[in-house]
Design a protein around this motif. Structure first.
Motif, PDB file in Angstrom:
ATOM      1  N   TYR A  42      51.996  76.636 -26.579  1.00 20.65           N
ATOM      2  CA  TYR A  42      53.190  77.474 -26.458  1.00 20.65           C
ATOM      3  C   TYR A  42      53.032  78.699 -27.341  1.00 20.65           C
ATOM      4  CZ  TYR A  42      55.095  73.246 -24.376  1.00 20.65           C
ATOM      5  OH  TYR A  42      55.298  72.147 -23.581  1.00 20.65           O
ATOM      6  N   VAL A  43      53.381  79.865 -26.794  1.00 18.60           N
ATOM      7  CA  VAL A  43      53.191  81.097 -27.544  1.00 18.60           C
ATOM      8  C   VAL A  43      54.228  82.134 -27.116  1.00 18.60           C
ATOM      9  CG1 VAL A  43      51.491  81.986 -25.876  1.00 18.60           C
ATOM     10  CG2 VAL A  43      51.445  82.806 -28.234  1.00 18.60           C
ATOM     11  N   THR A  44      54.738  82.898 -28.072  1.00 17.80           N
ATOM     12  CA  THR A  44      55.664  83.981 -27.748  1.00 17.80           C
ATOM     13  C   THR A  44      54.866  85.189 -27.273  1.00 17.80           C
ATOM     14  OG1 THR A  44      55.622  84.893 -29.987  1.00 17.80           O
ATOM     15  CG2 THR A  44      57.273  83.185 -29.522  1.00 17.80           C
ATOM     16  N   ASP A  45      55.548  86.148 -26.664  1.00 11.82           N
ATOM     17  CA  ASP A  45      54.861  87.344 -26.168  1.00 11.82           C
ATOM     18  C   ASP A  45      54.153  88.086 -27.305  1.00 11.82           C
ATOM     19  OD1 ASP A  45      55.652  86.866 -23.580  1.00 11.82           O
ATOM     20  OD2 ASP A  45      57.433  88.146 -23.699  1.00 11.82           O
ATOM     21  N   VAL A  63      43.333  75.277 -20.810  1.00 10.27           N
ATOM     22  CA  VAL A  63      44.582  74.849 -21.448  1.00 10.27           C
ATOM     23  C   VAL A  63      45.761  75.554 -20.783  1.00 10.27           C
ATOM     24  CG1 VAL A  63      45.903  74.839 -23.600  1.00 10.27           C
ATOM     25  CG2 VAL A  63      43.439  74.395 -23.651  1.00 10.27           C
ATOM     26  N   PHE A  64      46.824  74.803 -20.531  1.00  9.53           N
ATOM     27  CA  PHE A  64      48.034  75.385 -19.951  1.00  9.53           C
ATOM     28  C   PHE A  64      48.765  76.138 -21.057  1.00  9.53           C
ATOM     29  CE2 PHE A  64      51.689  74.361 -16.767  1.00  9.53           C
ATOM     30  CZ  PHE A  64      51.991  75.706 -16.713  1.00  9.53           C
ATOM     31  N   ALA A  86      52.583  77.028 -31.018  1.00  5.86           N
ATOM     32  CA  ALA A  86      52.499  75.591 -31.279  1.00  5.86           C
ATOM     33  C   ALA A  86      51.722  74.959 -30.134  1.00  5.86           C
ATOM     34  CB  ALA A  86      53.885  74.965 -31.392  1.00  5.86           C
ATOM     35  N   ALA A  87      51.205  73.766 -30.374  1.00  7.65           N
ATOM     36  CA  ALA A  87      50.432  73.085 -29.338  1.00  7.65           C
ATOM     37  C   ALA A  87      50.692  71.586 -29.388  1.00  7.65           C
ATOM     38  CB  ALA A  87      48.939  73.363 -29.497  1.00  7.65           C
ATOM     39  N   VAL A  88      50.769  70.977 -28.229  1.00 10.98           N
ATOM     40  CA  VAL A  88      50.828  69.522 -28.118  1.00 10.98           C
ATOM     41  C   VAL A  88      49.398  69.039 -27.916  1.00 10.98           C
ATOM     42  CG1 VAL A  88      51.667  67.568 -26.758  1.00 10.98           C
ATOM     43  CG2 VAL A  88      53.148  69.548 -27.162  1.00 10.98           C
ATOM     44  N   VAL A  89      48.983  68.112 -28.779  1.00 11.42           N
ATOM     45  CA  VAL A  89      47.573  67.684 -28.802  1.00 11.42           C
ATOM     46  C   VAL A  89      47.492  66.167 -28.755  1.00 11.42           C
ATOM     47  CG1 VAL A  89      45.411  67.793 -30.123  1.00 11.42           C
ATOM     48  CG2 VAL A  89      47.001  69.725 -30.174  1.00 11.42           C
TER      49      VAL A  89
END
Length: 254
Positions: A42-45, A63-64, A86-89
């Motif tokens: 997940y990332v902001t612009d 990676v999505f 952030a990332a789900v791992v």
């Protein structure tokens, strides 16, 4: 958003086998060293442009990558300021036998460590000192908790971390594998400067408040202390661990 936020709870992490990595440093190292374990990023612009160095490689690795807002990211994360990403791992846990199969020369075994920041900092220090793995007792804080993960600053993806270990059984297995067991404790007769650190060994570190239990000290081959030359009563667990690990690294890389 609800499923990601749920990873702040241990029960959810155990059920899903996943953890949440917050902030650019941790996400960067996950992309560099374990892209196959990343479920979602997940990332902001703004962060997508700022951290293109790992956002683009993540996309190339399949990676999505989700674009999101600061508000949504803050709602998903445990940290007050996740800094745009952030990332789900998937949790890539290791086991003791796999570690011993590599014939390790430097290990650290943590017993009854309860502070997440301490545990994460010890993992980071072990990584920096070139340790082969970090071993964590079943009585210690959960390694996958957000505070521990943040404190490792990405080192969680650099070396094996074995969790849920029984101390007595682990010490016996290490002895059988020829790994010398050094209890780090202020009661030690020898200091780290007086101890042979050239061969394979494990530093056994205790609880932040009461140190090592008497039975654990007795099960080790030697009790070693960090010399204190000033008036401080003791050293923080993470600081003492790092000093011990670097003394070992110096001896083994001389």
């Amino acid at each position: 958003m609800k499923s990601v936020r749920g990873l702040s709870r241990r029960s959810v992490r155990r059920r899903t086998g996943r953890l949440l990595v917050e902030g650019p440093q941790g996400v960067r190292e996950a992309v560099r060293f374990a892209p196959e374990r990343i479920v979602d990023l997940y990332v902001t612009d703004e962060a997508a442009q700022r951290y293109a160095e790992f956002v683009e490689p993540a996309r190339e690795a399949g990676v999505f990558v989700h674009r999101t807002s600061d508000e949504v990211l803050a709602a998903m994360c445990d940290a007050d300021t996740p800094q745009g990403t952030a990332a789900v791992v998937e949790w890539g846990s290791s086991d003791l036998e796999s570690v011993l199969a590599t014939q390790p020369r430097l290990l650290v075994l943590l017993t009854h460590v309860r502070d997440p920041g301490n545990l994460g900092t010890v993992i980071r220090g072990a990584d920096a000192a070139g340790a082969d793995a970090v071993l964590v007792s079943d009585a210690s804080v959960d390694v996958t908790s957000p505070k521990v993960v943040r404190s490792t600053a990405g080192s969680l993806f650099h070396l094996p971390v074995v969790t849920g270990l029984d101390i007595d059984a682990t010490l016996a297995r290490l002895a059988a594998a020829g790994v010398r067991r050094l209890a780090a404790d202020g009661s030690g007769e020898r200091t780290i400067d007086e101890t042979d650190l050239a061969g394979p060994h494990v530093w056994v570190m205790g609880n932040e408040a009461w140190g090592l239990e008497e039975e654990t000290r007795a099960a080790c081959d030697e009790v070693v202390r960090v010399p204190i030359h000033g008036h401080a009563e003791s050293l923080n667990l993470a600081m003492a661990s790092t000093i011990c690990l670097y003394a070992s690294a110096r001896a083994q890389h001389a």
